[in-house]
Design a protein around this motif. Structure first.
Motif, PDB file in Angstrom:
ATOM      1  N   ARG A 222      15.230   0.194  -1.614  1.00  0.00           N
ATOM      2  CA  ARG A 222      13.561   0.418  -2.380  1.00  0.00           C
ATOM      3  C   ARG A 222      12.864   1.822  -2.110  1.00  0.00           C
ATOM      4  NH1 ARG A 222       9.846  -4.124   0.098  1.00  0.00           N
ATOM      5  NH2 ARG A 222      10.243  -2.640   1.974  1.00  0.00           N
ATOM      6  N   ALA A 223      13.241   2.319  -0.847  1.00  0.00           N
ATOM      7  CA  ALA A 223      12.357   3.438  -0.546  1.00  0.00           C
ATOM      8  C   ALA A 223      12.908   4.749  -1.115  1.00  0.00           C
ATOM      9  CB  ALA A 223      12.374   3.599   0.631  1.00  0.00           C
TER      10      ALA A 223
ATOM     11  N   LYS B 197       0.702  -1.183  -0.009  1.00  0.00           N
ATOM     12  CA  LYS B 197      -0.075  -0.149  -0.065  1.00  0.00           C
ATOM     13  C   LYS B 197       0.901   1.053   0.112  1.00  0.00           C
ATOM     14  CE  LYS B 197      -4.039   1.942   2.050  1.00  0.00           C
ATOM     15  NZ  LYS B 197      -4.669   2.164   3.541  1.00  0.00           N
TER      16      LYS B 197
ATOM     17  N   ARG C 177      10.706  -5.824   5.392  1.00  0.00           N
ATOM     18  CA  ARG C 177       9.476  -5.975   4.933  1.00  0.00           C
ATOM     19  C   ARG C 177       9.697  -6.212   3.403  1.00  0.00           C
ATOM     20  NH1 ARG C 177       4.289  -2.449   7.176  1.00  0.00           N
ATOM     21  NH2 ARG C 177       4.989  -2.846   9.540  1.00  0.00           N
ATOM     22  N   LEU C 178      10.796  -7.062   3.157  1.00  0.00           N
ATOM     23  CA  LEU C 178      10.913  -7.489   1.713  1.00  0.00           C
ATOM     24  C   LEU C 178       9.918  -8.761   1.224  1.00  0.00           C
ATOM     25  CD1 LEU C 178      14.888  -7.491   1.976  1.00  0.00           C
ATOM     26  CD2 LEU C 178      13.201  -5.583   1.397  1.00  0.00           C
ATOM     27  N   LEU C 179       9.703  -8.729  -0.003  1.00  0.00           N
ATOM     28  CA  LEU C 179       9.025  -9.852  -0.399  1.00  0.00           C
ATOM     29  C   LEU C 179      10.031 -11.161  -0.606  1.00  0.00           C
ATOM     30  CD1 LEU C 179       7.097  -7.951  -3.454  1.00  0.00           C
ATOM     31  CD2 LEU C 179       6.176  -8.779  -1.174  1.00  0.00           C
ATOM     32  N   PRO C 180       9.615 -12.063   0.303  1.00  0.00           N
ATOM     33  CA  PRO C 180      10.459 -13.004   0.639  1.00  0.00           C
ATOM     34  C   PRO C 180      10.735 -14.103  -0.864  1.00  0.00           C
ATOM     35  CG  PRO C 180       8.481 -13.524   1.559  1.00  0.00           C
ATOM     36  CD  PRO C 180       8.543 -12.132   1.316  1.00  0.00           C
TER      37      PRO C 180
ATOM     38  N   PHE D 223      17.694 -14.310  -2.286  1.00  0.00           N
ATOM     39  CA  PHE D 223      16.550 -14.067  -1.701  1.00  0.00           C
ATOM     40  C   PHE D 223      16.751 -13.554  -0.448  1.00  0.00           C
ATOM     41  CE2 PHE D 223      15.312 -17.249  -4.955  1.00  0.00           C
ATOM     42  CZ  PHE D 223      14.213 -16.727  -5.458  1.00  0.00           C
TER      43      PHE D 223
ATOM     44  N   HIS E 211       1.746   6.420  10.266  1.00  0.00           N
ATOM     45  CA  HIS E 211       1.017   5.780   9.295  1.00  0.00           C
ATOM     46  C   HIS E 211      -0.256   6.841   8.745  1.00  0.00           C
ATOM     47  CE1 HIS E 211       2.133   1.322  10.278  1.00  0.00           C
ATOM     48  NE2 HIS E 211       3.022   2.152   9.934  1.00  0.00           N
TER      49      HIS E 211
ATOM     50  N   PHE F 295       3.697   1.657  -1.173  1.00  0.00           N
ATOM     51  CA  PHE F 295       4.502   1.884  -2.463  1.00  0.00           C
ATOM     52  C   PHE F 295       3.472   2.094  -3.635  1.00  0.00           C
ATOM     53  CE2 PHE F 295       8.074   0.356  -0.454  1.00  0.00           C
ATOM     54  CZ  PHE F 295       8.897   1.338  -0.819  1.00  0.00           C
TER      55      PHE F 295
ATOM     56  N   LEU G 121      -1.542   5.350   5.280  1.00  0.00           N
ATOM     57  CA  LEU G 121      -1.680   4.111   5.483  1.00  0.00           C
ATOM     58  C   LEU G 121      -2.728   3.630   6.315  1.00  0.00           C
ATOM     59  CD1 LEU G 121       1.958   2.670   5.682  1.00  0.00           C
ATOM     60  CD2 LEU G 121       0.536   2.710   3.713  1.00  0.00           C
TER      61      LEU G 121
ATOM     62  N   LYS H 285      11.219 -12.747  -4.026  1.00  0.00           N
ATOM     63  CA  LYS H 285      11.752 -11.977  -4.970  1.00  0.00           C
ATOM     64  C   LYS H 285      13.252 -11.761  -4.522  1.00  0.00           C
ATOM     65  CE  LYS H 285       8.146 -10.619  -7.276  1.00  0.00           C
ATOM     66  NZ  LYS H 285       8.187 -10.579  -8.820  1.00  0.00           N
TER      67      LYS H 285
ATOM     68  N   GLU I 205      10.998  -3.012  10.201  1.00  0.00           N
ATOM     69  CA  GLU I 205      11.764  -4.339   9.623  1.00  0.00           C
ATOM     70  C   GLU I 205      11.833  -3.847   8.239  1.00  0.00           C
ATOM     71  OE1 GLU I 205       7.894  -4.332  10.178  1.00  0.00           O
ATOM     72  OE2 GLU I 205       8.371  -3.468  11.944  1.00  0.00           O
TER      73      GLU I 205
ATOM     74  N   PHE J  50      10.255   0.972   6.604  1.00  0.00           N
ATOM     75  CA  PHE J  50       9.533   0.448   7.808  1.00  0.00           C
ATOM     76  C   PHE J  50      10.848   0.030   8.687  1.00  0.00           C
ATOM     77  CE2 PHE J  50       6.686  -0.181   4.293  1.00  0.00           C
ATOM     78  CZ  PHE J  50       5.386   0.135   5.003  1.00  0.00           C
TER      79      PHE J  50
ATOM     80  N   SER K 252       7.695   7.976  -0.077  1.00  0.00           N
ATOM     81  CA  SER K 252       7.804   6.696   0.154  1.00  0.00           C
ATOM     82  C   SER K 252       8.362   6.400   1.459  1.00  0.00           C
ATOM     83  CB  SER K 252       9.265   5.879  -0.755  1.00  0.00           C
ATOM     84  OG  SER K 252      10.172   6.483  -0.345  1.00  0.00           O
ATOM     85  N   PHE K 253       8.279   5.213   2.015  1.00  0.00           N
ATOM     86  CA  PHE K 253       8.297   4.672   3.380  1.00  0.00           C
ATOM     87  C   PHE K 253       9.016   3.565   3.518  1.00  0.00           C
ATOM     88  CE2 PHE K 253       4.684   4.822   6.537  1.00  0.00           C
ATOM     89  CZ  PHE K 253       5.468   4.178   7.667  1.00  0.00           C
TER      90      PHE K 253
ATOM     91  N   LYS L 226      15.881 -14.501   2.549  1.00  0.00           N
ATOM     92  CA  LYS L 226      16.164 -15.615   3.431  1.00  0.00           C
ATOM     93  C   LYS L 226      17.911 -15.611   3.835  1.00  0.00           C
ATOM     94  CE  LYS L 226      15.920 -19.618   0.521  1.00  0.00           C
ATOM     95  NZ  LYS L 226      16.770 -20.540   0.324  1.00  0.00           N
TER      96      LYS L 226
END
Lengths: 260, 245
Positions: B137-138, A164, B75-78, B121, B47, A166, B52, B80, B73, B71, B68-69, B123
């Motif tokens: 990313r931000a 959300k 919060r990466l897409l595991p 990845f 938020h 992004f 948000l 990708k 943590e 966080f 952009s934000f 992990k």
């Protein structure tokens, strides 16, 4: 497409890693042969005799027809539970009330012994395709349904928030955030649902129909034809192993590369 | 003029009031930090500002062209890899895939990731590396306004300093405005033009501190000196419950 190519590229290496599995199967056959030497041909035919019977059977037109009949029933039944289970499971997962309400129903479906379903189906549909297909659906649907439900229920709220922040458009939200997570639950559920469908189809045929491999098994039993019975078992196990280890497992490995 | 304006903001979860009468304005090029003890409603406030969460009472007006934000943590897409994770924001903003990947690679190198990490990845990354990816990313979006939710709290001092240096560099070039929440006063003093002190139960602003010295001229001595000064402040002592009992 790129994905399919990668699966194919890694396939030889995957096959090569299967020597351990081959060794364990050969060991199993060795024990089987020992059992034959102890108990004799009537109780437990030797592996050699079983495989000879198997090759004779596989060159017989009528046996192939029986296998096709069984395959047809299993794939219709499993296909329907795959589509229904996945879509209803996803739908139920997105709504808290629906997932709460579906839990007890799933427990009933899972808890009910398949043999009881066969009896009911025989009363409702008579002896034929419908009975078998119905039983297969009833047995494998809850497995797929629960997988899809869990996949949707366990979506990570933090990742949703990230998406959300992004301003992900809907298609990215679906394909990049929701889908990979849900798929990692749904796919294993499909695999176990398929295993279940394959077992149930034989059982239902044995009791409720006059054709298909299940029915052939019933005939072999009544004629005390143990080699044929064992050859049918080998067909069942062999086909399941082929689907699971040669087709599904390589896909699963590629799909779940990101997992711990 | 781009700005973020918060007026008479109130927020409750059920019957519990979380935020009460919050007012502040963040101008372009400014760094504003909100400090306060944990559980004081800082994250809720951030938020609300970042859209948000829905505003219940009062108003949040954000006229920055992009934001952009980052966080707390990563919060990466595991599922990708590093580069794909960084490029997510660009793709969402409508970049072509090839351009997005190229930009992502550039910024990844700048944030101390190496080429051999690109295909990994999440992990297989350490906590610090994940946070680098999250920052990249931000920031790859070149946002006009950056929201930071205690992003340094889990990092070792070396990496903390490294990421802060990158931010200070951007601040001194007036490239970015930052709304930053933290419970670390020294961090706030190093980066902010203005610090708002948020006291809990319900969260309300009790005091403002302003610093005029440009961020890139602030050395450790300055930060220590100001921290020592601020820690003498009655309101700070009260808010963070520092008084010896």
């Amino acid at each position: 497409m790129k994905f399919a190519l990668k699966i194919l590229k890694d396939f030889p290496a995957y096959l090569w890693s299967g020597w351990g599995a081959v060794a364990s199967i050969l060991l199993f056959i060795a024990f089987w042969d020992a059992g034959n030497q102890v108990y004799g041909d009537l109780v437990l035919p030797s592996p050699l005799e079983t495989f000879k019977t198997l090759s004779v059977m596989l060159s017989d037109e009528s046996v192939i027809t029986e296998i096709k009949t069984t395959l047809y029933r299993a794939s219709i039944g499993f296909g329907l539970s795959l589509v229904l289970g996945t879509s209803l499971g996803l739908l139920a997962g997105f709504f808290a009330t629906a997932s709460m309400m579906s839990r007890p129903i799933v427990t009933i479906l899972v808890g009910m012994p398949p043999i009881a379903w066969i009896v009911l189906a025989m009363i409702w549909f008579g002896m034929g395709d419908e009975t078998v297909i119905f039983t297969v659906i009833v047995a494998s649907f809850p497995i797929v349904f629960v997988g899809a439900l869990q996949g949707t229920r366990t979506l990570d709220g933090e990742l949703k928030e990230m998406a959300k922040s992004f301003k992900f458009p809907w298609h990215m939200k679906f394909f990049d955030v929701y889908f990979p997570h849900i798929f990692s639950y749904v796919f294993p559920a499909w695999v176990s649902g398929l295993g279940m469908a394959w077992k149930i189809v034989i059982m239902a045929e044995l009791l409720a129909t006059s054709n298909g491999i299940g029915a052939s098994l019933a005939v072999a039993r009544s004629q005390l034809d143990t080699p044929t019975a064992l050859a049918i078992v080998v067909i069942m196990i062999g086909s399941l192993m082929f689907i699971e280890y040669i087709i599904l497992e390589p896909i699963k490995r590629e799909v779940e590369l990101w997992r711990d | 003029m781009e700005r973020l304006e918060v007026k008479n903001l109130n927020h409750s979860f059920g019957f519990t009031k979380i935020l009460q009468n919050i007012n502040f304005t963040l101008q372009k090029g400014e760094v504003l930090s909100i400090v306060g003890p944990s559980g004081g409603g800082k994250t809720t406030l951030l938020h609300l500002c970042a859209d948000l969460m829905d505003v219940q009472e009062g108003s949040v007006t954000n006229s920055f062209v992009s934001s952009s934000f980052a966080f707390q943590e990563a919060r990466l897409l595991p599922w990708k890899n590093v580069i794909d994770n960084i490029s997510m924001g660009l793709l969402a903003a409508g970049y072509r895939r090839r351009d997005a990947i190229e930009e992502s690679k550039k910024i990844a190198l700048r944030f101390g990731l190496e080429e051999r990490d690109f295909e990994k990845f999440p992990k297989d990354l350490s906590g610090g590396m994940k946070q680098r990816v999250s920052f990249a990313r931000a920031l790859v979006l070149k946002p006009s306004l950056l929201f930071l939710d205690e992003p340094f709290s889990a990092l070792d001092i070396g990496l903390k300093k490294e990421l802060q240096t990158i931010l200070i560099d951007m601040i001194s070039k007036k490239e970015i405005s930052i709304l930053f929440i933290t419970h670390d006063l020294m961090e706030a003093i190093r980066l902010s033009d203005e610090i708002l002190l948020l006291k809990a139960d319900p969260g309300h602003i009790v005091k403002k501190f302003s610093y005029t010295l440009p961020q890139h001229e602030r050395d450790d001595a300055f930060v220590y000196e100001q921290s020592a000064k601020i820690l003498q402040d009655e309101e700070i002592i009260d808010t963070f419950e520092l008084r010896m009992k």
